[in-house]
Scaffold this motif. Structure first.
Motif, PDB file in Angstrom:
ATOM      1  N   GLY A   1       0.842  -1.365  -0.109  1.00 36.96           N
ATOM      2  CA  GLY A   1       0.261  -0.062   0.069  1.00 36.96           C
ATOM      3  C   GLY A   1       0.896   1.061   0.020  1.00 36.96           C
ATOM      4  O   GLY A   1       2.020   1.272  -0.129  1.00 36.96           O
ATOM      5  N   THR A   2       0.165   2.274   0.334  1.00 38.33           N
ATOM      6  CA  THR A   2       0.868   3.762   0.355  1.00 38.33           C
ATOM      7  C   THR A   2       0.374   4.352   1.572  1.00 38.33           C
ATOM      8  O   THR A   2      -0.587   4.356   2.066  1.00 38.33           O
ATOM      9  N   GLY A   3       1.246   5.411   1.748  1.00 42.25           N
ATOM     10  CA  GLY A   3       0.813   6.240   2.904  1.00 42.25           C
ATOM     11  C   GLY A   3       1.913   7.374   2.934  1.00 42.25           C
ATOM     12  O   GLY A   3       2.538   7.879   2.015  1.00 42.25           O
ATOM     13  N   GLU A   4       1.793   8.143   4.075  1.00 38.88           N
ATOM     14  CA  GLU A   4       2.882   9.282   4.176  1.00 38.88           C
ATOM     15  C   GLU A   4       3.360   9.560   5.831  1.00 38.88           C
ATOM     16  O   GLU A   4       2.743   8.996   6.643  1.00 38.88           O
ATOM     17  N   VAL A   5       4.430   9.889   5.740  1.00 39.10           N
ATOM     18  CA  VAL A   5       5.046  10.127   7.028  1.00 39.10           C
ATOM     19  C   VAL A   5       5.342  11.649   7.033  1.00 39.10           C
ATOM     20  O   VAL A   5       5.539  12.591   6.465  1.00 39.10           O
ATOM     21  N   PHE A   6       4.745  12.385   8.464  1.00 40.54           N
ATOM     22  CA  PHE A   6       4.820  13.705   8.553  1.00 40.54           C
ATOM     23  C   PHE A   6       5.576  14.178  10.063  1.00 40.54           C
ATOM     24  O   PHE A   6       5.495  13.406  10.719  1.00 40.54           O
ATOM     25  N   GLY A   7       5.748  15.339   9.974  1.00 42.11           N
ATOM     26  CA  GLY A   7       6.408  15.836  11.413  1.00 42.11           C
ATOM     27  C   GLY A   7       7.719  16.578  11.010  1.00 42.11           C
ATOM     28  O   GLY A   7       7.657  17.292  10.327  1.00 42.11           O
ATOM     29  N   ASP A   8       8.857  15.992  11.563  1.00 44.98           N
ATOM     30  CA  ASP A   8       9.993  16.621  11.279  1.00 44.98           C
ATOM     31  C   ASP A   8      10.460  16.178   9.773  1.00 44.98           C
ATOM     32  O   ASP A   8      11.511  16.720   9.344  1.00 44.98           O
ATOM     33  N   ILE A   9       9.610  15.341   9.248  1.00 43.97           N
ATOM     34  CA  ILE A   9      10.138  15.045   7.863  1.00 43.97           C
ATOM     35  C   ILE A   9       8.622  14.829   7.145  1.00 43.97           C
ATOM     36  O   ILE A   9       7.692  14.188   7.779  1.00 43.97           O
ATOM     37  N   GLU A  10       8.366  15.235   5.893  1.00 44.85           N
ATOM     38  CA  GLU A  10       7.543  15.009   5.277  1.00 44.85           C
ATOM     39  C   GLU A  10       7.497  14.581   3.741  1.00 44.85           C
ATOM     40  O   GLU A  10       8.238  14.809   3.070  1.00 44.85           O
ATOM     41  N   ARG A  11       7.000  13.094   3.483  1.00 48.28           N
ATOM     42  CA  ARG A  11       7.142  12.621   2.401  1.00 48.28           C
ATOM     43  C   ARG A  11       6.344  11.280   2.370  1.00 48.28           C
ATOM     44  O   ARG A  11       5.673  10.854   3.090  1.00 48.28           O
ATOM     45  N   PRO A  12       6.047  11.087   0.941  1.00 45.60           N
ATOM     46  CA  PRO A  12       5.154   9.774   0.639  1.00 45.60           C
ATOM     47  C   PRO A  12       5.917   8.540   0.994  1.00 45.60           C
ATOM     48  O   PRO A  12       7.039   8.261   0.968  1.00 45.60           O
ATOM     49  N   LEU A  13       5.165   7.496   1.274  1.00 41.84           N
ATOM     50  CA  LEU A  13       5.524   6.235   1.788  1.00 41.84           C
ATOM     51  C   LEU A  13       5.041   5.285   0.672  1.00 41.84           C
ATOM     52  O   LEU A  13       3.789   5.205   0.136  1.00 41.84           O
ATOM     53  N   ALA A  14       5.833   4.161   0.150  1.00 46.78           N
ATOM     54  CA  ALA A  14       5.399   3.024  -0.624  1.00 46.78           C
ATOM     55  C   ALA A  14       5.860   1.692  -0.171  1.00 46.78           C
ATOM     56  O   ALA A  14       6.759   1.638   0.679  1.00 46.78           O
ATOM     57  N   ALA A  15       5.227   0.704  -0.642  1.00 47.86           N
ATOM     58  CA  ALA A  15       5.838  -0.753  -0.269  1.00 47.86           C
ATOM     59  C   ALA A  15       7.214  -0.931  -0.629  1.00 47.86           C
ATOM     60  O   ALA A  15       7.617  -0.557  -1.605  1.00 47.86           O
TER      61      ALA A  15
END
Length: 344
Positions: free
Chosen positions: A79-93
């Motif tokens: 699947g897909t997601g995002e991490v945010f906070g001190d770093i902002e970027r999309p996530l993928a498998a």
């Protein structure tokens, strides 16, 4: 010991969905700690100190920004997601998120969401004791987007005292002639609003925001024609230059703004103001179901924008604040002008 192969299904692990910290409930999505299954807990050598959990966030779900003192790692499996906070970027498998001590971070699911494996290295997972999780959530009141939403609430309160709302709340002023002139203005705006819906759906690029834009368009499609039919087809288009200029400001903003700015204007300004107006107008135009039905929908439509804007990168917030203020200024001008034209 007898040699054998075991398969432990993910569905066989007991899930944890939320924890309470200092009286506040925090949503986790889904956390399935390996330690909940004896076979898994026994299989991982204790001397390694590794604790593992399946974690899942559905599309739109969010694990709020938080910190913890120990290191952790998330392996995104599908699947897909995002991490945010001190770093902002999309996530993928295939992505590995390495979280060092004390850094601010949170996760959200995008698209259909994601499954991952969360790993800690001191022998126990963060939520092994849900009553005392070893994390510290960031106060929601300190999040910049919350300040933006608080400002929007203030503008909504101001709009509730606008000339247009005051007009529909005064039955003595809303005689037959004023009513018909107001309906001509509203029909003109309703026809133009349909164009804004199409424009936003056509220009939006972000997957989640495009999905909401298309769903919103499908739900709103034809509402202007419903209003026209309920008037018996009677309509004199309003060509007032001030009203036209205010409407075309929104068209221009949809064309040049970012996806987040389009979302903000459509849901936090246009739909939120529509909810206020249609709720009041439904009592005055009781013979026209358009106002009651539209008012019932607008509350849900406005909420779409809140969910999407919580994902906005911090760097975009100054532009969003500017768009919010300008949008409400133009919406108030547009609606005040309709009231003035109706009274003329």
């Amino acid at each position: 010991m007898q040699k054998k192969v075991q398969v432990i299904a993910r569905d066989a692990i007991e899930p944890l969905h939320r924890v309470e910290v200092a009286g506040t409930v925090h949503e986790l999505g889904t956390v399935k700690a390996f330690a909940k299954v004896a076979a898994l807990a026994e299989f991982i050598p204790s001397h390694t100190g590794v604790a593992m959990s399946w974690v899942h966030l559905a599309g739109g779900q969010e694990l709020g920004a938080h910190r913890h003192e120990e290191r952790g790692m998330i392996l995104v499996c599908e699947g897909t997601g995002e991490v945010f906070g001190d770093i902002e970027r999309p996530l993928a498998a295939g992505d590995a998120v390495l979280v060092t001590s004390g850094c601010l971070h949170g996760f959200r699911g995008t698209g259909d969401g994601f499954w991952g494996i969360s790993m800690q290295f001191n022998g126990s997972a963060f939520y092994d004791t849900p009553q005392t999780p070893r994390i510290e959530f960031e106060s929601s009141s300190s999040r910049p987007v919350e300040r933006l939403l608080a400002r929007n609430d203030a503008r909504i309160a101001g709009f509730s005292r606008s000339e247009l709302v005051s007009l529909v709340n005064d039955p003595d002023e809303l005689d037959t002639a004023v009513r018909e002139r107001l309906l001509d203005c509203l029909q003109t705006w309703s026809d133009f609003f349909q164009r804004l819906l199409h424009l936003r759906a056509a220009l939006t690029v972000d997957h989640d925001q495009q999905r909401v834009a298309v769903e919103h368009l499908a739900e709103e499609l034809g509402h202007n024609d419903n209003l026209r039919k309920q008037r018996g087809g009677n309509h004199v288009a309003c060509t007032d230059p001030i009203l036209q200029a205010a409407m075309h400001w929104f068209k221009h903003a949809m064309m040049v703004g970012s996806d987040y700015e389009r979302t903000l204007l459509m849901h936090l300004v246009l739909e939120a103001s529509g909810e206020i107006f249609h709720e009041q107008a439904s009592a005055v135009f009781g013979d026209m179901p358009h106002f009651r039905e539209h008012g019932e929908d607008d509350g849900d439509h406005a909420a779409y924008g809140v969910d999407l804007l919580r994902r906005a990168p911090v760097a975009l917030l100054p532009a969003l604040e500017h768009a919010l203020e300008a949008g409400w200024d133009m919406m108030t001008l547009l609606c005040d002008r309709m009231a003035q034209l109706a009274r003329a």
